[in-house]
Design a protein around this motif. Structure first.
Motif, PDB file in Angstrom:
ATOM      1  N   LEU A  30       8.553  -3.603  -1.230  1.00 35.19           N
ATOM      2  CA  LEU A  30       8.124  -2.205  -1.239  1.00 35.19           C
ATOM      3  C   LEU A  30       7.226  -1.926  -0.045  1.00 35.19           C
ATOM      4  CD1 LEU A  30       7.280  -1.916  -5.039  1.00 35.19           C
ATOM      5  CD2 LEU A  30       9.300  -1.057  -3.892  1.00 35.19           C
ATOM      6  N   GLN A  31       7.458  -0.804   0.617  1.00 32.54           N
ATOM      7  CA  GLN A  31       6.561  -0.316   1.664  1.00 32.54           C
ATOM      8  C   GLN A  31       5.783   0.842   1.083  1.00 32.54           C
ATOM      9  OE1 GLN A  31       8.891   0.943   5.017  1.00 32.54           O
ATOM     10  NE2 GLN A  31       8.666  -1.018   6.032  1.00 32.54           N
ATOM     11  N   ARG A  32       4.455   0.838   1.263  1.00 31.36           N
ATOM     12  CA  ARG A  32       3.632   1.878   0.656  1.00 31.36           C
ATOM     13  C   ARG A  32       3.520   3.085   1.571  1.00 31.36           C
ATOM     14  NH1 ARG A  32      -1.455   3.977  -0.738  1.00 31.36           N
ATOM     15  NH2 ARG A  32      -1.948   3.775  -2.955  1.00 31.36           N
ATOM     16  N   HIS A  37      -4.730   7.089  -3.439  1.00 27.71           N
ATOM     17  CA  HIS A  37      -4.615   7.338  -4.888  1.00 27.71           C
ATOM     18  C   HIS A  37      -3.300   7.992  -5.315  1.00 27.71           C
ATOM     19  CE1 HIS A  37      -8.706   6.083  -4.878  1.00 27.71           C
ATOM     20  NE2 HIS A  37      -9.153   7.183  -4.291  1.00 27.71           N
ATOM     21  N   THR A  38      -2.400   8.311  -4.386  1.00 26.72           N
ATOM     22  CA  THR A  38      -1.072   8.801  -4.781  1.00 26.72           C
ATOM     23  C   THR A  38      -0.017   7.985  -4.039  1.00 26.72           C
ATOM     24  OG1 THR A  38      -1.141  10.499  -3.074  1.00 26.72           O
ATOM     25  CG2 THR A  38      -1.751  11.186  -5.297  1.00 26.72           C
ATOM     26  N   PRO A  39       0.236   6.751  -4.509  1.00 27.80           N
ATOM     27  CA  PRO A  39       1.177   5.904  -3.796  1.00 27.80           C
ATOM     28  C   PRO A  39       2.622   6.361  -3.978  1.00 27.80           C
ATOM     29  CG  PRO A  39       0.449   4.818  -5.782  1.00 27.80           C
ATOM     30  CD  PRO A  39      -0.337   6.081  -5.677  1.00 27.80           C
ATOM     31  N   PHE A  40       3.433   6.051  -2.996  1.00 26.64           N
ATOM     32  CA  PHE A  40       4.872   6.275  -3.065  1.00 26.64           C
ATOM     33  C   PHE A  40       5.481   5.118  -2.296  1.00 26.64           C
ATOM     34  CE2 PHE A  40       8.818   7.789  -1.208  1.00 26.64           C
ATOM     35  CZ  PHE A  40       9.455   8.294  -2.334  1.00 26.64           C
ATOM     36  N   TYR A  41       6.519   4.514  -2.833  1.00 26.55           N
ATOM     37  CA  TYR A  41       7.060   3.313  -2.205  1.00 26.55           C
ATOM     38  C   TYR A  41       8.504   3.490  -1.773  1.00 26.55           C
ATOM     39  CZ  TYR A  41       2.984   1.109  -4.307  1.00 26.55           C
ATOM     40  OH  TYR A  41       1.713   0.781  -4.666  1.00 26.55           O
ATOM     41  N   ARG A  42       8.831   2.884  -0.614  1.00 27.27           N
ATOM     42  CA  ARG A  42      10.206   2.736  -0.170  1.00 27.27           C
ATOM     43  C   ARG A  42      10.584   1.294  -0.435  1.00 27.27           C
ATOM     44  NH1 ARG A  42      10.450   4.461   6.078  1.00 27.27           N
ATOM     45  NH2 ARG A  42      10.772   6.696   5.818  1.00 27.27           N
ATOM     46  N   MET A  43      11.769   1.078  -0.994  1.00 18.19           N
ATOM     47  CA  MET A  43      12.253  -0.281  -1.152  1.00 18.19           C
ATOM     48  C   MET A  43      13.095  -0.601   0.083  1.00 18.19           C
ATOM     49  SD  MET A  43      14.371  -1.864  -4.318  1.00 18.19           S
ATOM     50  CE  MET A  43      13.275  -1.165  -5.525  1.00 18.19           C
ATOM     51  N   VAL A  44      12.738  -1.659   0.795  1.00 17.60           N
ATOM     52  CA  VAL A  44      13.429  -1.969   2.040  1.00 17.60           C
ATOM     53  C   VAL A  44      13.865  -3.432   2.078  1.00 17.60           C
ATOM     54  CG1 VAL A  44      12.203  -0.219   3.404  1.00 17.60           C
ATOM     55  CG2 VAL A  44      11.303  -2.544   3.291  1.00 17.60           C
ATOM     56  N   ALA A  45      14.884  -3.690   2.879  1.00 18.50           N
ATOM     57  CA  ALA A  45      15.234  -5.059   3.268  1.00 18.50           C
ATOM     58  C   ALA A  45      14.539  -5.291   4.601  1.00 18.50           C
ATOM     59  CB  ALA A  45      16.738  -5.196   3.418  1.00 18.50           C
ATOM     60  N   ALA A  46      13.678  -6.311   4.667  1.00 13.65           N
ATOM     61  CA  ALA A  46      12.891  -6.554   5.881  1.00 13.65           C
ATOM     62  C   ALA A  46      12.768  -8.044   6.147  1.00 13.65           C
ATOM     63  CB  ALA A  46      11.498  -5.941   5.733  1.00 13.65           C
ATOM     64  N   ASP A  47      12.552  -8.386   7.403  1.00 13.97           N
ATOM     65  CA  ASP A  47      12.246  -9.760   7.784  1.00 13.97           C
ATOM     66  C   ASP A  47      10.901 -10.111   7.145  1.00 13.97           C
ATOM     67  OD1 ASP A  47      11.685 -12.161   8.991  1.00 13.97           O
ATOM     68  OD2 ASP A  47      11.874 -11.442  11.048  1.00 13.97           O
ATOM     69  N   ARG A  49       8.534 -11.856   8.063  1.00 15.62           N
ATOM     70  CA  ARG A  49       7.363 -11.910   8.959  1.00 15.62           C
ATOM     71  C   ARG A  49       6.921 -10.544   9.443  1.00 15.62           C
ATOM     72  NH1 ARG A  49      10.370 -15.857  12.836  1.00 15.62           N
ATOM     73  NH2 ARG A  49      11.885 -14.307  12.196  1.00 15.62           N
ATOM     74  N   ALA A  50       7.723  -9.500   9.167  1.00 14.08           N
ATOM     75  CA  ALA A  50       7.364  -8.151   9.614  1.00 14.08           C
ATOM     76  C   ALA A  50       6.179  -7.635   8.790  1.00 14.08           C
ATOM     77  CB  ALA A  50       8.560  -7.227   9.460  1.00 14.08           C
ATOM     78  N   PRO A  51       5.352  -6.727   9.341  1.00 11.50           N
ATOM     79  CA  PRO A  51       4.244  -6.165   8.565  1.00 11.50           C
ATOM     80  C   PRO A  51       4.738  -5.393   7.347  1.00 11.50           C
ATOM     81  CG  PRO A  51       4.167  -5.409  10.864  1.00 11.50           C
ATOM     82  CD  PRO A  51       5.414  -6.191  10.701  1.00 11.50           C
ATOM     83  N   ARG A  52       3.873  -5.255   6.338  1.00  9.06           N
ATOM     84  CA  ARG A  52       4.278  -4.634   5.078  1.00  9.06           C
ATOM     85  C   ARG A  52       4.896  -3.254   5.287  1.00  9.06           C
ATOM     86  NH1 ARG A  52      -0.045  -2.177   0.992  1.00  9.06           N
ATOM     87  NH2 ARG A  52      -0.003  -0.646   2.666  1.00  9.06           N
ATOM     88  N   ASP A  53       4.230  -2.403   6.071  1.00 11.50           N
ATOM     89  CA  ASP A  53       4.736  -1.042   6.284  1.00 11.50           C
ATOM     90  C   ASP A  53       5.436  -0.908   7.638  1.00 11.50           C
ATOM     91  OD1 ASP A  53       3.591  -0.472   3.863  1.00 11.50           O
ATOM     92  OD2 ASP A  53       1.762   0.351   4.719  1.00 11.50           O
ATOM     93  N   GLY A  54       5.792  -2.051   8.230  1.00 17.77           N
ATOM     94  CA  GLY A  54       6.333  -2.038   9.584  1.00 17.77           C
ATOM     95  C   GLY A  54       7.848  -2.098   9.642  1.00 17.77           C
TER      96      GLY A  54
END
Length: 127
Positions: A30-32, A37-47, A49-54
């Motif tokens: 999940l990327q935040r 206080h109002t989270p929304f997440y994208r579900m991604v396929a990522a390497d 080693r990549a940053p969480r939201d990168g």
């Protein structure tokens, strides 16, 4: 001749490795997004080693943990793409595997509880 065969082999190997010659570990996670206080997440396929939201390879869904007026938490999933990424060996994170377990894309993960904590403290054996 013989030279062609070795060239083909090298080509096939480069498809599954990145520039540094490491095997790429793809994670479904999940990327935040959203505000404080109002989270929304994208579900991604990522390497991994990549940053969480990168940098990511593909968006495979969204997850809104804040329920709407009807009390429904909205989750959108691209099931065909999720099944593809799992089939090529992508590792889902804890939260993603829990979501996919709820929707029957993966078998639900085993419940995380400790047998030790079920016994009252005074009755536990001293380790």
């Amino acid at each position: 001749g013989n030279g062609d065969r070795t060239f083909l082999l090298i080509l096939n190997l480069t498809l599954f490795t990145d520039c540094n010659n490491n095997k790429m570990v793809v994670r479904l996670r999940l990327q935040r997004f959203g505000r404080t206080h109002t989270p929304f997440y994208r579900m991604v396929a990522a390497d991994s080693r990549a940053p969480r939201d990168g940098k990511f390879l593909e968006i495979v869904g969204t997850y809104n943990p804040i329920p709407n007026q009807e009390g429904i938490k909205e989750i959108r999933l691209k099931t065909d793409r999720l099944k593809y990424w799992i089939s090529v060996g992508a590792q889902p994170s804890d939260r993603v595997s829990w979501i996919l377990g709820k929707f029957g894309i993966l078998p639900p993960p085993p419940p995380r509880f400790s047998r030790q904590n079920m016994i009252p403290k005074q009755d536990r054996s001293k380790d």
